[in-house]
Design a protein around this motif. Structure first.
Motif, mmCIF file in Angstrom:
data_model
loop_
_atom_site.group_PDB
_atom_site.id
_atom_site.type_symbol
_atom_site.label_atom_id
_atom_site.label_comp_id
_atom_site.label_asym_id
_atom_site.label_seq_id
_atom_site.Cartn_x
_atom_site.Cartn_y
_atom_site.Cartn_z
ATOM 1 N N GLU A 97 -1.977 -1.572 -3.799
ATOM 2 C CA GLU A 97 -2.709 -0.335 -4.046
ATOM 3 C C GLU A 97 -1.737 0.843 -4.011
ATOM 4 N N SER A 103 -1.911 5.064 -4.466
ATOM 5 C CA SER A 103 -2.787 6.228 -4.591
ATOM 6 C C SER A 103 -1.945 7.493 -4.641
ATOM 7 N N LYS A 143 0.852 -1.179 0.000
ATOM 8 C CA LYS A 143 0.000 0.000 0.000
ATOM 9 C C LYS A 143 0.893 1.235 0.000
ATOM 10 N N GLU A 171 0.360 11.922 -1.081
ATOM 11 C CA GLU A 171 -0.666 12.955 -0.962
ATOM 12 C C GLU A 171 -0.020 14.331 -0.830
ATOM 13 N N ILE A 224 -2.752 11.410 -4.614
ATOM 14 C CA ILE A 224 -3.863 12.324 -4.355
ATOM 15 C C ILE A 224 -3.325 13.746 -4.277
ATOM 16 N N LEU A 236 0.727 5.457 -0.451
ATOM 17 C CA LEU A 236 -0.081 6.674 -0.486
ATOM 18 C C LEU A 236 0.842 7.864 -0.666
#
Length: 85
Positions: free
Chosen positions: A71, A73, A43, A47, A75, A45
């Motif tokens: 995953e 991401s 995972k 951001e 953002i 992330l």
């Protein structure tokens, strides 16, 4: 590892928030960030972060993801002037 000019993620997780990654380079893949995982769930992330002037000799001027068991991401983040061969 030769992949990932700044960060190489394998079998784990990474969170980058409000970060600036600049002038990273690799001769292989993932100028700034390389994510590899074929056997374990990962995972990542990213951001409100910016990748600027990163380069890769193979693929993924800023970010390269190898595998499909996780995953990633991005953002509200920017990729500026990053290149790959």
């Amino acid at each position: 590892w030769d992949d990932g000019g700044a960060v190489h993620v394998e079998r784990g997780s990474l969170t980058l928030i409000d970060s600036n990654v600049t002038n990273c380079k690799t001769d292989w893949s993932g100028g700034a960030l390389y994510v590899s995982n074929w056997l374990y769930h990962y995972k990542v992330l990213v951001e409100r972060s910016t990748f600027t002037s990163c380069s890769a000799g193979e693929a993924g001027g800023a970010v390269y993801v190898d595998g499909d068991e996780g995953e990633v991401s991005l953002i509200d983040s920017k990729i500026i002037s990053c290149t790959a061969a």
